[in-house]
Design a protein around this motif. Structure first.
Motif, PDB file in Angstrom:
ATOM      1  N   GLY A 150       0.851  -1.178   0.000  1.00  0.00           N
ATOM      2  CA  GLY A 150       0.000   0.000   0.000  1.00  0.00           C
ATOM      3  C   GLY A 150       0.888   1.229   0.000  1.00  0.00           C
ATOM      4  N   TYR A 151       0.274   2.404  -0.146  1.00  0.00           N
ATOM      5  CA  TYR A 151       1.075   3.621  -0.160  1.00  0.00           C
ATOM      6  C   TYR A 151       1.147   4.225   1.243  1.00  0.00           C
ATOM      7  N   PRO A 152       2.356   4.399   1.772  1.00  0.00           N
ATOM      8  CA  PRO A 152       2.490   4.971   3.120  1.00  0.00           C
ATOM      9  C   PRO A 152       1.819   6.334   3.275  1.00  0.00           C
ATOM     10  N   ARG A 153       1.849   7.151   2.233  1.00  0.00           N
ATOM     11  CA  ARG A 153       1.248   8.486   2.363  1.00  0.00           C
ATOM     12  C   ARG A 153      -0.263   8.398   2.572  1.00  0.00           C
ATOM     13  N   ASN A 154      -0.875   7.280   2.169  1.00  0.00           N
ATOM     14  CA  ASN A 154      -2.319   7.127   2.311  1.00  0.00           C
ATOM     15  C   ASN A 154      -2.742   6.615   3.683  1.00  0.00           C
ATOM     16  N   ASP A 155      -1.777   6.264   4.539  1.00  0.00           N
ATOM     17  CA  ASP A 155      -2.127   5.844   5.897  1.00  0.00           C
ATOM     18  C   ASP A 155      -2.937   6.925   6.608  1.00  0.00           C
ATOM     19  N   ARG A 156      -2.656   8.158   6.270  1.00  0.00           N
ATOM     20  CA  ARG A 156      -3.324   9.276   6.946  1.00  0.00           C
ATOM     21  C   ARG A 156      -4.831   9.233   6.737  1.00  0.00           C
ATOM     22  N   TYR A 157      -5.259   8.733   5.600  1.00  0.00           N
ATOM     23  CA  TYR A 157      -6.690   8.703   5.317  1.00  0.00           C
ATOM     24  C   TYR A 157      -7.433   7.677   6.178  1.00  0.00           C
ATOM     25  N   ALA A 158      -6.669   6.766   6.803  1.00  0.00           N
ATOM     26  CA  ALA A 158      -7.283   5.792   7.706  1.00  0.00           C
ATOM     27  C   ALA A 158      -7.150   6.199   9.166  1.00  0.00           C
ATOM     28  N   SER A 159      -6.259   7.145   9.460  1.00  0.00           N
ATOM     29  CA  SER A 159      -5.986   7.471  10.861  1.00  0.00           C
ATOM     30  C   SER A 159      -6.490   8.839  11.289  1.00  0.00           C
ATOM     31  N   ALA A 160      -6.794   9.737  10.334  1.00  0.00           N
ATOM     32  CA  ALA A 160      -7.169  11.104  10.699  1.00  0.00           C
ATOM     33  C   ALA A 160      -8.462  11.122  11.516  1.00  0.00           C
ATOM     34  N   THR A 161      -8.506  11.993  12.506  1.00  0.00           N
ATOM     35  CA  THR A 161      -9.671  12.126  13.384  1.00  0.00           C
ATOM     36  C   THR A 161     -10.560  13.273  12.927  1.00  0.00           C
ATOM     37  N   ALA A 162     -11.727  13.362  13.523  1.00  0.00           N
ATOM     38  CA  ALA A 162     -12.643  14.466  13.226  1.00  0.00           C
ATOM     39  C   ALA A 162     -11.999  15.794  13.567  1.00  0.00           C
ATOM     40  N   GLU A 163     -11.267  15.847  14.684  1.00  0.00           N
ATOM     41  CA  GLU A 163     -10.613  17.098  15.073  1.00  0.00           C
ATOM     42  C   GLU A 163      -9.575  17.524  14.047  1.00  0.00           C
ATOM     43  N   GLU A 164      -8.823  16.553  13.500  1.00  0.00           N
ATOM     44  CA  GLU A 164      -7.825  16.889  12.481  1.00  0.00           C
ATOM     45  C   GLU A 164      -8.485  17.438  11.221  1.00  0.00           C
ATOM     46  N   VAL A 165      -9.551  16.780  10.766  1.00  0.00           N
ATOM     47  CA  VAL A 165     -10.242  17.232   9.554  1.00  0.00           C
ATOM     48  C   VAL A 165     -10.792  18.637   9.754  1.00  0.00           C
ATOM     49  N   ALA A 166     -11.439  18.872  10.896  1.00  0.00           N
ATOM     50  CA  ALA A 166     -12.007  20.195  11.158  1.00  0.00           C
ATOM     51  C   ALA A 166     -10.913  21.247  11.283  1.00  0.00           C
ATOM     52  N   ALA A 167      -9.780  20.870  11.882  1.00  0.00           N
ATOM     53  CA  ALA A 167      -8.685  21.837  12.046  1.00  0.00           C
ATOM     54  C   ALA A 167      -8.086  22.225  10.702  1.00  0.00           C
ATOM     55  N   VAL A 168      -7.931  21.243   9.809  1.00  0.00           N
ATOM     56  CA  VAL A 168      -7.396  21.560   8.482  1.00  0.00           C
ATOM     57  C   VAL A 168      -8.328  22.521   7.752  1.00  0.00           C
ATOM     58  N   ARG A 169      -9.621  22.272   7.820  1.00  0.00           N
ATOM     59  CA  ARG A 169     -10.575  23.174   7.153  1.00  0.00           C
ATOM     60  C   ARG A 169     -10.526  24.567   7.760  1.00  0.00           C
ATOM     61  N   ALA A 170     -10.350  24.630   9.072  1.00  0.00           N
ATOM     62  CA  ALA A 170     -10.263  25.950   9.712  1.00  0.00           C
ATOM     63  C   ALA A 170      -9.025  26.695   9.247  1.00  0.00           C
ATOM     64  N   ARG A 171      -7.889  25.998   9.134  1.00  0.00           N
ATOM     65  CA  ARG A 171      -6.657  26.660   8.690  1.00  0.00           C
ATOM     66  C   ARG A 171      -6.765  27.135   7.243  1.00  0.00           C
ATOM     67  N   LEU A 172      -7.541  26.412   6.454  1.00  0.00           N
ATOM     68  CA  LEU A 172      -7.730  26.805   5.054  1.00  0.00           C
ATOM     69  C   LEU A 172      -8.785  27.892   4.889  1.00  0.00           C
ATOM     70  N   GLY A 173      -9.452  28.256   5.970  1.00  0.00           N
ATOM     71  CA  GLY A 173     -10.457  29.303   5.894  1.00  0.00           C
ATOM     72  C   GLY A 173     -11.753  28.858   5.253  1.00  0.00           C
ATOM     73  N   ILE A 174     -12.097  27.578   5.362  1.00  0.00           N
ATOM     74  CA  ILE A 174     -13.351  27.062   4.799  1.00  0.00           C
ATOM     75  C   ILE A 174     -14.451  27.241   5.833  1.00  0.00           C
ATOM     76  N   PRO A 175     -15.459  28.065   5.579  1.00  0.00           N
ATOM     77  CA  PRO A 175     -16.520  28.294   6.572  1.00  0.00           C
ATOM     78  C   PRO A 175     -17.308  27.018   6.840  1.00  0.00           C
ATOM     79  N   ARG A 176     -17.802  26.901   8.058  1.00  0.00           N
ATOM     80  CA  ARG A 176     -18.629  25.755   8.413  1.00  0.00           C
ATOM     81  C   ARG A 176     -19.855  25.689   7.506  1.00  0.00           C
ATOM     82  N   GLY A 177     -20.193  24.457   7.102  1.00  0.00           N
ATOM     83  CA  GLY A 177     -21.377  24.257   6.282  1.00  0.00           C
ATOM     84  C   GLY A 177     -21.163  24.436   4.799  1.00  0.00           C
ATOM     85  N   ARG A 178     -19.985  24.924   4.377  1.00  0.00           N
ATOM     86  CA  ARG A 178     -19.707  25.101   2.950  1.00  0.00           C
ATOM     87  C   ARG A 178     -19.119  23.820   2.365  1.00  0.00           C
ATOM     88  N   ILE A 179     -19.345  23.595   1.091  1.00  0.00           N
ATOM     89  CA  ILE A 179     -18.821  22.433   0.386  1.00  0.00           C
ATOM     90  C   ILE A 179     -17.507  22.823  -0.280  1.00  0.00           C
TER      91      ILE A 179
END
Length: 762
Positions: free
Chosen positions: A510-539
């Motif tokens: 498998g690809y080591p870089r893709n391990d992150r897609y199995a381990s990331a938490t809800a907090e990590e996903v939300a934090a990345v979106r916050a750093r990118l400036g993606i408003p809540r509820g937007r697609i």
């Protein structure tokens, strides 16, 4: 009355004219008229103009009975113009997409000044482009306006006709006219600036200034370049008629002298046989028009003294010394690399006689761009499972400032670099190490690759035009150094075995870089979106096109401004260009205006995928990684046939067959917008295609790929003891953005921790 009148003088440009006209008439800003002046062109240009005018009522063609040159042709075009603003465009140049819309916005922001100056780029015959040197100076002004008296530095900007928008009422009131002959831009441009009551600036690159291989007037040496003297004489005559402008005369005079010296020093303008006569005319103009009490700036003082005394012999001697010194410096620079190579070669050879460092692993990714991709994931897991190993990254000099703190690294060409190449035991890379690396007995090379192959690779490229310059013998010698090839799926394993037929071990991890897609938490996903400036509820849609072998530079196959408008406020468009390409001025402008989020320089593509609700791509291997998230995938492939025929592909991405097509396919911008507005992107058919695609290309990505590589290669464990693959229904996947937002909203402390400002990754 249109907003803009674009005047295009035309003479012997039939090979470039269509591109020029398309760049005007194809602008997203449509409130314009195009006045094309056929300056009695002897080629097919006149017929091309008539053809375009018949199709577009915004265009008028004026056929002149005899050739008069650029200046008179522009004057005639102005007489027929009725727009608010006049713009001049040479017929072998072109506007960049969105240029007129950007000019209109800046004019409004500046309160409709008399003159707006905008930026340009130079485009060369070999395909490369070069930014102008005026971007920072233009950006420093912002939306303020000035007069030349308030900001004399405006007179140091590039004095051509086509980098400015002139308010037509101002232009006509002052009675500006281009003079016949070459260098007609210089006097009018300067006259307009010193007369303007307000001048605005726009740092956006609006004009592509073509540097033709042959045929350009400024690159055709001859006596026509003596036209510069009456042109500047006309400028000084203008100043004589306008005594209220006398304060600007010293700086304008200095700029004229600078222009004259520039011309005499360039063989493509003034021939060596004409230099004495040119200098004599320059000296005459100098003595005739030098302002009373003129004190030249220090860098121009010597040239001014020589002109004042008509001392051509001294000038020629100084130029000869200058050229000789320049030649000596170039020879010295040319001699340094061979000497350095000889020294480094000897040092490297001696180091290879010394024992290996058994606990050192050398990592690199994407041609030494810094920690990334599969090597970064393996190195992180090695720090956990094999802490006795020392990690050293090979990083090119310009990437060193962006390294994470504490990263041990070497810069290519340094003494420590050669020592690490000679004595480290392990080498991990997602591309090949350079040819100068000599593999020693006992050294172990791991090729991780950096994508699943849709396009042909290795020996399979031989029949295709894109691989015409590749040395396949050298390619196989590089692959011959591999000990282990990390593969992500059976398709990749089959391809690598055929196209790199060497004696390495295939590691289906498998690809080591893709391990992150199995381990990331809800907090990590939300934090990345916050750093990118993606408003809540937007697609959030991640648009990540790949490079084109048949094109140079980033050429967007989407009108991103139009797409953003079509999608509406519900969506946030993240755009990531391929790492081959430099910064794109149009994309940067859209980012500044908040229409897209330019994430081309974001350090982690895995973060971007976690933040995105859907991926839009063409032929990028990112689609295979993103499929692990089980989120919508849309293929936008307007040039599929060209890509397929020039590079070759392993399957028909657009077939619609399960296992080949990962989701909806679009070929036009309207189709792409409709896929999202209609909900097709996340409908049942899209889910079924995505499921089959994921089953074929993600069977080994269960979150433990990096562990398998570390245990097998760095710790030497047998394949039989590696972690077994988790069945698909037992695997974890990162939560979707909606799931992450819901989970975080239910945890007040986590929601509080996400109150971070967006990071500027563009």
């Amino acid at each position: 009355m249109p907003r803009f009148s674009v005047v295009v003088p035309v003479f012997k440009v039939q090979g470039y004219l269509r591109e020029c006209l398309d760049s005007v008439l194809g602008q997203s800003f449509t409130d314009l008229e195009l006045i094309a002046v056929d300056d009695h062109s002897p080629d097919h240009s006149g017929a091309i103009l008539d053809e375009y005018a018949a199709r577009d009522p915004r265009m008028r063609v004026l056929h002149l009975p005899e050739n008069g040159g650029l200046g008179p042709a522009r004057n005639i075009g102005v007489e027929h113009a009725c727009g608010d603003y006049l713009l001049f465009l040479d017929s072998d140049d072109s506007y960049l997409p969105g240029a007129l819309a950007a000019i209109d916005r800046q004019l409004a922001a500046c309160g409709d000044p008399d003159v707006l100056i905008f930026d340009h780029q130079r485009s060369y015959w070999d395909g490369h482009t070069e930014a102008s040197s005026y971007g920072e100076q233009l950006a420093a002004v912002g939306t303020q306006t000035f007069t030349v008296a308030e900001n004399p530095e405006l007179l140091t900007l590039f004095h051509v006709a086509w980098n400015k928008a002139y308010r037509r009422t101002f232009y006509l009131r002052e009675g500006f006219r281009f003079e016949p002959g070459l260098y007609e831009d210089a006097p009018l441009s300067n006259e307009a600036l010193v007369c303007a009551g307000s001048i605005g600036c726009l740092p956006r690159v609006c004009v592509d200034y073509r540097q033709r291989h042959q045929g350009a007037i400024t690159r055709s040496p001859g006596r026509r370049h003596f036209d510069i003297f009456p042109q500047y004489a006309s400028l000084f005559a203008f100043l004589e008629r306008r005594p209220e402008l006398a304060a600007h005369r010293p700086l304008l005079f200095e700029r004229a002298v600078s222009h004259l010296i520039f011309c005499i020093r360039h063989r493509e303008r003034v021939r060596p046989a004409d230099r004495r006569a040119f200098f004599r005319e320059a000296a005459r103009l100098y003595r005739t028009h030098v302002p009373r009490g003129f004190t030249p700036p220090r860098h121009r003082a010597r040239d001014c003294r020589l002109l004042a005394h008509n001392a051509y012999a001294l000038f020629a001697a100084r130029e000869s010394l200058r050229r000789t010194a320049g030649l000596a410096r170039r020879c010295a620079r040319a001699a340094r690399p061979p000497l350095a190579r000889a020294h480094h070669g000897l040092y490297y050879a001696l180091q290879r006689l010394l024992p290996l460092y058994p606990d050192v692993a050398v990592y690199s990714a994407y041609w030494n761009r810094g920690p990334a991709c599969n090597p970064q994931a393996i190195e992180a897991k090695a720090r956990e499972l094999a802490p006795h190993l020392r990690s050293v990254w090979v990083v090119r000099q310009d990437a060193v400032p962006s390294l994470p703190p504490g990263t041990d690294h070497v810069v290519p060409g340094s003494r420590r670099y050669w020592r690490m190449l000679a004595r480290a035991r392990y080498f991990v890379n997602n591309v090949n190490f350079p040819d100068h690396l000599v593999k020693r007995p006992g050294q172990v090379h791991v090729m991780t690759h950096h994508g699943t192959p849709l396009k042909t690779m290795g020996l399979d490229q031989q029949p295709y035009p894109a691989a015409a310059q590749m040395d396949f013998g050298r390619l196989l010698r590089r692959a011959g150094r591999w000990d282990v090839s990390v593969t992500s799926n059976p398709h990749s394993a089959e391809v690598w075995d055929r196209v790199f037929p060497c004696g390495y071990e295939d590691l289906p991890a498998g690809y080591p870089r893709n391990d992150r897609y199995a381990s990331a938490t809800a907090e990590e996903v939300a934090a990345v979106r916050a750093r990118l400036g993606i408003p809540r509820g937007r697609i959030a849609l991640l648009y990540a096109p790949t490079a084109r072998d048949y094109r140079k530079g980033f050429v967007p196959h989407l009108d991103l401004e139009r797409l953003s408008a079509g999608l509406g406020e519900e969506y946030v468009l993240l755009v990531r260009t391929h790492y081959y390409y430099g910064r794109d001025s149009v994309l940067r402008d859209l980012h500044t205006r908040g229409l897209v989020r330019d994430v081309s320089r974001h350090p982690s593509v895995e973060d971007l995928c976690l933040a995105a609700d859907a991926l839009v791509t063409d032929y990028s291997s990112l689609m295979f990684d993103y499929a692990n998230l089980d989120r919508p995938l849309v293929i936008h492939a307007p040039d599929w046939e060209s890509y397929r025929d020039t590079r070759g592909v392993y399957f028909d991405l657009l077939s619609g067959r399960p296992g080949e097509t990962p989701g909806p396919v679009t070929r036009t911008e309207d189709e792409l917008t409709a896929v999202f507005r209609s909900g097709t992107w996340c409908g049942p058919e899209a889910r079924a295609l995505r499921r089959a695609f994921r089953a074929r290309f993600c069977p080994w990505d269960d979150g433990r790929a990096a562990e398998r590589v570390v245990r097998r290669v760095l710790l030497g464990e047998p394949s039989s003891s590696l972690p077994p693959l988790l069945p698909p229904d037992e695997r974890r996947r990162a939560p979707t953005p909606q799931e992450a937002e819901a989970d975080v909203a239910a945890t007040p402390q986590a929601a509080h921790d996400l109150g971070v400002a967006p990071e500027p990754f563009s």
